[in-house]
Design an enzyme around this catalytic site. Sequence first.
Site, PDB file in Angstrom:
ATOM      1  N   GLU A 156      44.214 126.334  54.559  1.00 45.01           N
ATOM      2  CA  GLU A 156      45.215 126.870  55.473  1.00 45.01           C
ATOM      3  C   GLU A 156      46.559 126.240  55.145  1.00 45.01           C
ATOM      4  O   GLU A 156      47.535 126.432  55.847  1.00 45.01           O
ATOM      5  CB  GLU A 156      44.798 126.652  56.936  1.00 45.01           C
ATOM      6  CG  GLU A 156      44.676 125.207  57.372  1.00 45.01           C
ATOM      7  CD  GLU A 156      45.742 124.816  58.383  1.00 45.01           C
ATOM      8  OE1 GLU A 156      46.703 124.143  57.941  1.00 45.01           O
ATOM      9  OE2 GLU A 156      45.608 125.151  59.557  1.00 45.01           O
ATOM     10  N   CYS A 172      39.255 126.541  59.019  1.00 51.88           N
ATOM     11  CA  CYS A 172      38.460 125.473  58.394  1.00 51.88           C
ATOM     12  C   CYS A 172      37.203 125.956  57.692  1.00 51.88           C
ATOM     13  O   CYS A 172      36.452 125.156  57.179  1.00 51.88           O
ATOM     14  CB  CYS A 172      38.096 124.416  59.433  1.00 51.88           C
ATOM     15  SG  CYS A 172      39.537 123.670  60.192  1.00 51.88           S
ATOM     16  N   HIS A 196      30.868 121.289  60.957  1.00 50.24           N
ATOM     17  CA  HIS A 196      32.318 121.121  60.908  1.00 50.24           C
ATOM     18  C   HIS A 196      32.699 120.051  61.933  1.00 50.24           C
ATOM     19  O   HIS A 196      32.087 119.944  62.992  1.00 50.24           O
ATOM     20  CB  HIS A 196      33.049 122.428  61.209  1.00 50.24           C
ATOM     21  CG  HIS A 196      34.535 122.244  61.239  1.00 50.24           C
ATOM     22  ND1 HIS A 196      35.219 121.670  60.189  1.00 50.24           N
ATOM     23  CD2 HIS A 196      35.459 122.504  62.201  1.00 50.24           C
ATOM     24  CE1 HIS A 196      36.500 121.603  60.500  1.00 50.24           C
ATOM     25  NE2 HIS A 196      36.676 122.099  61.713  1.00 50.24           N
TER      26      HIS A 196
END
Lengths: 134, 347
Positions: B79, B111, B233
Amino acid sequence: MEEKAVSFYWRGFKERYGLVGSKCELCSRHFFPGRVICPECRRKGKMHEHRFSGKGKVYSYTVIRTPPTGFEIYIPYVVAIVDLEEGARVVSQLVDVKPEEVSIGMPVEACFRKIREQNQSGLVLYGFKFRPLK
Amino acid sequence: MAVGIVGYGAYIPRWRIKSSSIAEVWGSDQGRTNSLVDEKAVSSLDEDAATMAVEAGKSALLRAGINPKDIGALYVGSESHPYVVKSTSSIVAEALDATPDLTAADLEFACKAGTAGMQMAMGLIESGRIKYGMAIGSDTAQGRPGDELEYTAASGAASYILGSRGLIAKINDTCSYTTDTPDFWRREGEEFPRHGGRFTGEPAYFTHVLAATRALLEKTGTTVEDYDYFVFHQPNAKFPLKAAKTLGIPAGKIMQGLLVSQIGNTYSAASLLGLAAVLDVARPGENILLTSFGSGAGSDSFSITATDLITKKRRLAPFVKNMIAVKEYIGYAHYIKFRRKLKGAMR
Ligand SMILES: [Zn+2]
């Protein structure tokens, strides 16, 4: 700073990104930047493109405190002459190290970094620098 | 056709800022206590998502021991791509000597852009279109000064070479869960992202991570007991710990891949660096479950089994543990300079 045409930088991408020079197959000498003709073997020489391993040692170095345009944000920084293990010699910025930590003979390896940015809207120019060998 | 990991590489920049240094400036410890992040990795002035992707890619090539020209697809998920228009993947492919006979693309899905790249490479390998594919997650994440994100937004990269032969880990299966959930976003031209505050938890992270993980378990007919390691994550330490608890996973099975307290949230690289830390220690035959999360929102889940080759191959490049240990602290003032957050600076 007077910027050259995009093509000027682009032509150097391969050499700068991958530390690509040349090797004479006849006498095994390595060159960076690459050469078309071997200065020793002349016409008999056989030059091939060579991608250097990136491993080397600091031959000499200096600490830059008055930088050229485009490098102001990095000061103080180290510029070293690096003896590559294949035998060629290159001048490059040393990173991930403080000036007082650098010494002659220090083992270093090539890493890929931003060399400089032209300006807010220009190109980001990338290439090899060296860092202490871990 | 078997598909899996042929090589992997991690990159964590050398610089760290302690959460306490950030808290001191803003007069509140809330960001640190909310995230359980002690310190985060900060990239140098001359590093960006492209340079870190190259470094991680080099390590993956060392482990894979393949000719980079045999990489048929290269995807960089981020990103923080250096350009809005101009591919990062072509820079990385050129630097890794994989050009010109390959397809390349930059991916974005907050992500989880890196794991999306893994799935794309898997498809091309399984269909026989390419021999090897490289998927990279690389980010130099930014948080608005003073925002809670500033305690966690960090820099790092992880690269995976996928193929069908010479596997160090087999990918048994993958599945995803995606909905349109605006928990976190950044508009064109905006420097810093915005987030939905508490909205980021329940409807975003937990819904997607839990759904993708459960779907994978069901699809593969496996249970939590069948896996030795879980990697989720990790935008902070609390979320993955809570997700593990909800799924009945013992905390011991997620600690090896939980790096966020020491390096922060490396966005596209976060779950992939966690996986790299697991591959650094996993024994042949051990099973790993990986679930990424990307705001917006979606999760990709993978069932992975280490092969006999892993013990020999992992020694060929630096371990995550060592990269975390090699560090130098900077204070808040240097951090602001490093991240170029100072407006009107002379340079
Ligand atoms: Zn010669």
